[in-house]
Design a protein around this motif. Structure first.
Motif, short mmCIF file in Angstrom:
data_model
loop_
_atom_site.label_atom_id
_atom_site.label_comp_id
_atom_site.label_asym_id
_atom_site.label_seq_id
_atom_site.Cartn_x
_atom_site.Cartn_y
_atom_site.Cartn_z
N ILE A 12 11.77 111.22 10.31
CA ILE A 12 11.72 109.83 9.85
C ILE A 12 10.43 109.16 10.34
O ILE A 12 9.71 108.53 9.57
N VAL A 13 10.15 109.34 11.62
CA VAL A 13 8.94 108.72 12.21
C VAL A 13 7.68 109.35 11.60
O VAL A 13 6.73 108.64 11.26
N VAL A 85 2.29 107.19 18.21
CA VAL A 85 2.62 107.24 19.64
C VAL A 85 4.10 107.60 19.80
O VAL A 85 4.46 108.43 20.65
N ALA A 86 4.95 107.00 18.99
CA ALA A 86 6.39 107.30 19.05
C ALA A 86 6.64 108.77 18.75
O ALA A 86 7.43 109.43 19.43
N SER A 91 9.48 108.95 22.55
CA SER A 91 10.16 107.81 23.15
C SER A 91 10.99 107.04 22.12
O SER A 91 10.43 106.49 21.17
N PRO A 92 12.30 106.97 22.31
CA PRO A 92 13.14 106.21 21.38
C PRO A 92 12.79 104.71 21.37
O PRO A 92 12.88 104.06 20.34
N GLU A 93 12.37 104.20 22.52
CA GLU A 93 12.01 102.78 22.60
C GLU A 93 10.76 102.49 21.77
O GLU A 93 10.70 101.48 21.05
N THR A 97 10.51 100.21 18.34
CA THR A 97 9.51 99.15 18.20
C THR A 97 8.66 99.37 16.96
O THR A 97 8.43 98.45 16.17
N ALA A 98 8.19 100.60 16.77
CA ALA A 98 7.33 100.91 15.63
C ALA A 98 8.07 100.70 14.30
O ALA A 98 7.52 100.10 13.37
N LEU A 99 9.29 101.19 14.22
CA LEU A 99 10.07 101.00 12.99
C LEU A 99 10.43 99.54 12.78
O LEU A 99 10.51 99.06 11.65
#
Length: 146
Positions: A12-13, A85-86, A91-93, A97-99
């Motif tokens: 997804i990311v 970066v994610a 990092s789930p955090e 934030t990115a999403l």
């Protein structure tokens, strides 16, 4: 072969990172073309001319449309970086934030569409932004709930 939840979340990311990076690049090239730094025949996003058309509703000065376009490109760039970066940090955090930034980008376009009554000049644009908002929100929810 079965995909793990972690692979699906990374997918997804990755999808959004690739897609938004391409959008950012195309809009950056579009800005350079609008500034005369690239030939007019150079293929780019055409979003500059789209913004000029939509913002004509209130005869928005070209310089202000330019500032808005630059802010959009900056938001896209920051969100693209956050997505990469994610992806690489895992990092789930950061991913959340990115999403979230991605979803807010499309929400901002929905607000701009309403303000400028974009459905009068380009109803497809309004539908596209609404769809992108929904899909990015769904991606954020899927990432968090998986």
């Amino acid at each position: 072969m079965e995909l793990s939840i972690a692979q699906i979340k990374s997918g997804i990311v990755l999808l959004w990172a690739l897609w938004l990076s391409l959008v950012t690049l195309m809009n950056g090239l579009e800005a350079l073309k609008a500034l005369g730094s690239l030939p007019s025949r150079f293929k780019t996003s055409s979003n500059w001319s789209l913004m000029l058309r939509v913002t004509e509703t209130y005869r928005t000065p070209v310089w202000l449309v330019g500032v808005l376009f630059a802010l959009v490109i900056l938001w896209e760039l920051l969100t693209s970086v956050a997505l990469w970066v994610a992806l690489f940090s895992g990092s789930p955090e950061v991913a959340t934030t990115a999403l979230g930034l991605l979803t807010l980008l499309w929400g901002g376009f929905m607000l701009a569409n309403q303000f400028y009554m974009a459905w009068l000049t380009d109803p497809g644009l309004v539908a596209a932004h609404r769809s992108l908002f929904g899909v990015s929100l769904l991606s954020l929810l899927a990432y968090r709930l998986l």
